[in-house]
Design a protein around this motif. Sequence first.
Motif, short mmCIF file in Angstrom:
data_model
loop_
_atom_site.label_atom_id
_atom_site.label_comp_id
_atom_site.label_asym_id
_atom_site.label_seq_id
_atom_site.Cartn_x
_atom_site.Cartn_y
_atom_site.Cartn_z
N ARG A 262 52.19 -45.92 37.66
CA ARG A 262 52.33 -44.50 38.00
C ARG A 262 51.16 -43.67 37.50
NH1 ARG A 262 58.23 -43.30 35.72
NH2 ARG A 262 57.40 -44.70 34.11
N GLY A 263 50.64 -44.01 36.31
CA GLY A 263 49.51 -43.25 35.79
C GLY A 263 48.29 -43.34 36.69
N ALA A 264 48.02 -44.54 37.19
CA ALA A 264 46.88 -44.71 38.10
C ALA A 264 47.12 -44.00 39.42
CB ALA A 264 46.63 -46.20 38.34
N PHE A 265 48.39 -44.00 39.89
CA PHE A 265 48.69 -43.30 41.13
C PHE A 265 48.47 -41.80 40.99
CE2 PHE A 265 51.84 -41.04 43.77
CZ PHE A 265 51.39 -41.43 45.03
N LEU A 266 48.90 -41.23 39.86
CA LEU A 266 48.66 -39.81 39.62
C LEU A 266 47.16 -39.54 39.48
CD1 LEU A 266 51.54 -38.97 37.10
CD2 LEU A 266 51.41 -38.40 39.53
N GLY A 267 46.44 -40.46 38.85
CA GLY A 267 44.99 -40.31 38.76
C GLY A 267 44.33 -40.34 40.12
N LEU A 268 44.85 -41.18 41.02
CA LEU A 268 44.33 -41.24 42.39
C LEU A 268 44.54 -39.91 43.11
CD1 LEU A 268 43.19 -42.77 44.83
CD2 LEU A 268 45.53 -43.60 45.28
N ILE A 269 45.76 -39.36 42.99
CA ILE A 269 46.05 -38.06 43.62
C ILE A 269 45.15 -36.98 43.05
CG2 ILE A 269 47.81 -36.31 43.99
CD1 ILE A 269 48.24 -38.86 45.59
N ALA A 270 44.99 -36.97 41.72
CA ALA A 270 44.14 -35.96 41.09
C ALA A 270 42.68 -36.12 41.53
CB ALA A 270 44.25 -36.05 39.57
N GLY A 271 42.22 -37.37 41.62
CA GLY A 271 40.84 -37.61 42.06
C GLY A 271 40.60 -37.15 43.48
N VAL A 272 41.56 -37.42 44.37
CA VAL A 272 41.43 -36.96 45.75
C VAL A 272 41.41 -35.44 45.82
CG1 VAL A 272 42.57 -36.90 48.00
CG2 VAL A 272 42.45 -39.05 46.72
N ALA A 273 42.28 -34.81 45.03
CA ALA A 273 42.34 -33.35 45.03
C ALA A 273 41.04 -32.74 44.53
CB ALA A 273 43.51 -32.88 44.18
N VAL A 274 40.51 -33.29 43.43
CA VAL A 274 39.24 -32.77 42.90
C VAL A 274 38.10 -32.99 43.89
CG1 VAL A 274 37.51 -33.10 41.08
CG2 VAL A 274 39.94 -33.05 40.49
N GLY A 275 38.10 -34.16 44.54
CA GLY A 275 37.07 -34.43 45.54
C GLY A 275 37.13 -33.47 46.71
N LEU A 276 38.34 -33.16 47.16
CA LEU A 276 38.49 -32.23 48.28
C LEU A 276 38.08 -30.82 47.89
CD1 LEU A 276 41.88 -33.48 49.79
CD2 LEU A 276 39.58 -33.80 50.72
N VAL A 277 38.47 -30.41 46.68
CA VAL A 277 38.08 -29.07 46.22
C VAL A 277 36.56 -28.97 46.10
CG1 VAL A 277 38.20 -27.46 44.28
CG2 VAL A 277 40.27 -28.62 45.07
N SER A 278 35.93 -30.01 45.57
CA SER A 278 34.47 -29.99 45.43
C SER A 278 33.79 -29.94 46.79
CB SER A 278 34.01 -31.24 44.66
OG SER A 278 34.61 -31.30 43.38
N SER A 279 34.38 -30.61 47.78
CA SER A 279 33.76 -30.63 49.12
C SER A 279 33.78 -29.26 49.79
CB SER A 279 34.47 -31.66 50.00
OG SER A 279 35.82 -31.27 50.25
N LEU A 280 34.64 -28.36 49.33
CA LEU A 280 34.71 -27.03 49.93
C LEU A 280 33.40 -26.26 49.80
CD1 LEU A 280 38.28 -25.91 48.78
CD2 LEU A 280 37.59 -26.69 51.05
N PHE A 281 32.58 -26.62 48.82
CA PHE A 281 31.32 -25.92 48.60
C PHE A 281 30.21 -26.41 49.54
CE2 PHE A 281 33.62 -25.75 44.57
CZ PHE A 281 33.56 -24.40 44.28
N PHE A 282 30.46 -27.51 50.27
CA PHE A 282 29.40 -28.10 51.08
C PHE A 282 29.77 -28.22 52.56
CE2 PHE A 282 29.44 -29.98 46.81
CZ PHE A 282 28.21 -29.57 46.34
#
Length: 304
Positions: A262-282
């Motif tokens: 579960r910890g890795a799954f939550l990390g995956l969700i958080a990583g995807v979310a951070v990646g998507l938020v970062s992509s908003l600038f480009f």
Amino acid sequence: MDKCEWPDGPLILRIDSQNSWRQSAFALILNSMLKQLIKYSLFVSVFIPLLITPWTFSGWHFGKTFIFQMLVEVVLLLYLVSRGAPTPPKFPSGRGTGPFAPTLAIKLVGANGRSLLLDWSIIIFTVIIFFTGLTGINFANSFWGNLTRSNGVFLWLHFIVWFFLIITTFKEKRDYIHLFVCAVIGATLASFTAVGQNFLPLSWQSLSGGGVIGNRAIAAGYFLAAAGLAVYLFVEEQSKRRWIYFSAAIWLIFAVLYSGTRGAFLGLIAGVAVGLVSSLFFLSKKLKIAVGAVLATICIVLAS
């Protein structure tokens, strides 16, 4: 008979010049060899998770940490030798060239004058774990670790030295790309053993899963980090090879989900979310709307 007078000045100057050029050539060859040896040793280091020593107390962890420590110490010795290697002489004409000598200048991939926040964070972390090891209940166990994982302060010091060896040795972006490719290859091979653990020799199989990693939780975190590197390589690569990295990322994410951690799954969700938020600038306006919709969907799913 006429006296034979030796042209002391020009002859001595010519001999000194020849010796200087020989010394210069030797220094360049020596430093080039040290440079390549250090670099390829660091490439090899990311394949250490594939090693397993079933004859030791904990073959999935102890052997990896012991070999990693030995490799880091050897590379550090080579680094120190390269710092003290003979340097080519400097000529007034400017034809002399300096040797390979990794400096402590901190550089980031493709960036000049970057912030030293990461480096200082690692230094502060080192100080914290060292003093907490001193004040622990069992200093020997805190510093050296145990036979199961050997994850004491001594191992963390090796990780920190390994990190600084990388950033002081690799000077170009392509060096980091090669290192990331090696890391993704190693993690992908390890993920095959985690998914198909039943096909491994009995002495290699762990009750907690994870294949050659030996623990499904540790393996999931390892695969998740490698998946992030594979995504980065997919974005950076412009040839058809980028789809190989994309396929590796998909497989590694599957391995993370297969682990059931579960910890890795939550990390995956958080990583995807951070990646998507970062992509908003480009991204363009239309893509920003699409990314925003995906983020909103993720938030709704997590809230429910």
